[in-house]
Design an enzyme around this catalytic site. Structure first.
Site, PDB file in Angstrom:
ATOM      1  CD  GLN A  20      55.315  61.343 -22.756  1.00  0.00           C
ATOM      2  OE1 GLN A  20      55.626  61.378 -21.565  1.00  0.00           O
ATOM      3  NE2 GLN A  20      55.723  60.389 -23.563  1.00  0.00           N
ATOM      4  CB  SER A  37      51.038  63.611 -16.572  1.00  0.00           C
ATOM      5  OG  SER A  37      51.959  62.549 -16.419  1.00  0.00           O
ATOM      6  CG  LEU A  38      55.989  66.780 -18.860  1.00  0.00           C
ATOM      7  CD1 LEU A  38      57.335  66.603 -18.198  1.00  0.00           C
ATOM      8  CD2 LEU A  38      56.082  66.643 -20.368  1.00  0.00           C
ATOM      9  NE  ARG A  98      56.914  62.219 -14.343  1.00  0.00           N
ATOM     10  CZ  ARG A  98      55.922  62.333 -15.229  1.00  0.00           C
ATOM     11  NH1 ARG A  98      56.198  62.605 -16.503  1.00  0.00           N
ATOM     12  NH2 ARG A  98      54.666  62.178 -14.854  1.00  0.00           N
ATOM     13  CG  HIS A 103      49.671  58.499 -15.017  1.00  0.00           C
ATOM     14  ND1 HIS A 103      50.388  59.134 -14.029  1.00  0.00           N
ATOM     15  CD2 HIS A 103      49.841  59.238 -16.140  1.00  0.00           C
ATOM     16  CE1 HIS A 103      50.953  60.220 -14.534  1.00  0.00           C
ATOM     17  NE2 HIS A 103      50.646  60.302 -15.801  1.00  0.00           N
ATOM     18  CD  GLN A 114      52.688  63.368 -12.015  1.00  0.00           C
ATOM     19  OE1 GLN A 114      53.662  62.890 -12.588  1.00  0.00           O
ATOM     20  NE2 GLN A 114      52.336  64.634 -12.135  1.00  0.00           N
TER      21      GLN A 114
END
Length: 308
Positions: free
Chosen positions: A9, A89-90, A114, A198, A247
């Site tokens: 992202q 991440s994503l 999400r 996060h 995560q």
């Protein structure tokens, strides 16, 4: 060995992937699949939408994933094969789709939710993130631990040597930013994000996602995928659901992910999807690795020519 890394992202922009989907039918097919799975025109949002709509987290995440997987399909069609994958991440969802662990339709549906869960977990204005450049990881960790009296703040992204993002409550992050400047950080900047990603403030989002992940099948992997949470390749398919849920509220150990790939024999990376942020990180983590991007037709075909 070639390693694919998938964008996270923040890499989004209106028009991303449009030329690739116009030239490669296999890429356009993936965008159509994403639209069918989500019930709205993903390609139109990514190619022709407005920046404000695309910046909404629950839109950003499926659009980046769809474009990244569409570009991956074009790369695959050109004969570029990877032996290992990871994503920031994503982007880890893109890596898992490429490896065959997640069905693409399941993945875009998951990241849509999400994004919504991450946005809803913390009221607007209560959390923030910042980038700290020019300090060792341990120095940033020490600052975060000493900021405890001002609220919650912790490292969120270990991007590359000398660059760590932090995340948490506004007052604590602001204190940590000032302290980082005081102890000699080269640059400290607030990040323009919609939530404190996060960190422990997103535990509720991770728990909600875990419930959704419980109903999603996990397939056998065609290649190893490195987890953001551990910085190591998944050892067991049974770990995928739990690590994807964790995560959301755990730091992304991106530098460790890259080192794990290099240690496993990856000597050429392809950043799949919009932007070139990961390429910059990789060049700082592993100076001897070849780094390519595949964000549009020009860069994709250049990477295919170099690696074909």
């Amino acid at each position: 060995m070639v390693g694919f890394v998938f964008a996270g992202q923040g890499a989004q922009y209106v028009g991303m992937g449009r030329d690739v989907c116009a030239r490669y039918p296999c890429a356009a097919e993936r965008m159509a699949e994403a639209s069918e799975a989500l019930g709205f025109d993903v390609a139109r949002m990514a190619f022709e939408g407005d920046e404000e709509t695309l910046r909404v987290t629950e839109n950003t995440q499926p659009c980046i994933l769809a474009v990244s997987v569409a570009i991956y399909a074009a790369l695959d069609g050109l004969g570029v094969k990877a032996g290992m994958a990871a994503g920031l991440s994503l982007g880890e969802y893109g890596a898992l789709v490429a490896a065959g662990a997640l069905d693409f339709r399941d993945a875009v549906s998951l990241v849509r939710r999400r994004g919504r869960y991450m946005q809803e977990a913390v009221p607007v204005g209560e959390g923030m993130m910042a980038a700290i450049i020019g300090l060792e990881d341990g120095a940033v960790e020490d600052i975060c631990s000493r900021a405890g009296g001002h609220g919650l703040v912790s490292p969120a992204n270990y991007n590359c040597p000398g660059q760590v993002a932090i995340s948490g409550e506004v007052k604590a992050v602001e204190w940590a930013m000032e302290e980082a400047r005081r102890v000699g950080a080269k640059k400290v900047a607030a990040l323009q994000v919609s939530a404190p990603f996060h960190c422990a403030m997103l535990r509720r989002a991770g728990d909600r996602l875990a419930a959704d992940l419980g109903g999603v099948p996990i397939g056998a992997m065609r290649m190893p995928v490195v987890s953001n949470v551990t910085g190591e390749a998944y050892g067991d398919l049974g770990d995928v659901r739990g690590l994807l849920a964790r995560q959301v509220y755990s730091p992304v150990r991106w530098a460790d992910c890259v080192r794990a790939m290099v240690g496993a024999g990856v000597d050429a990376f392809v950043e799949v999807g919009p932007g070139t942020v990961l390429s910059g990180f990789i060049k700082r983590i592993s100076k001897d690795s070849a780094v390519h991007s595949a964000a549009d037709c020009e860069s994709l075909e250049r990477a295919a020519a170099a690696l074909g």
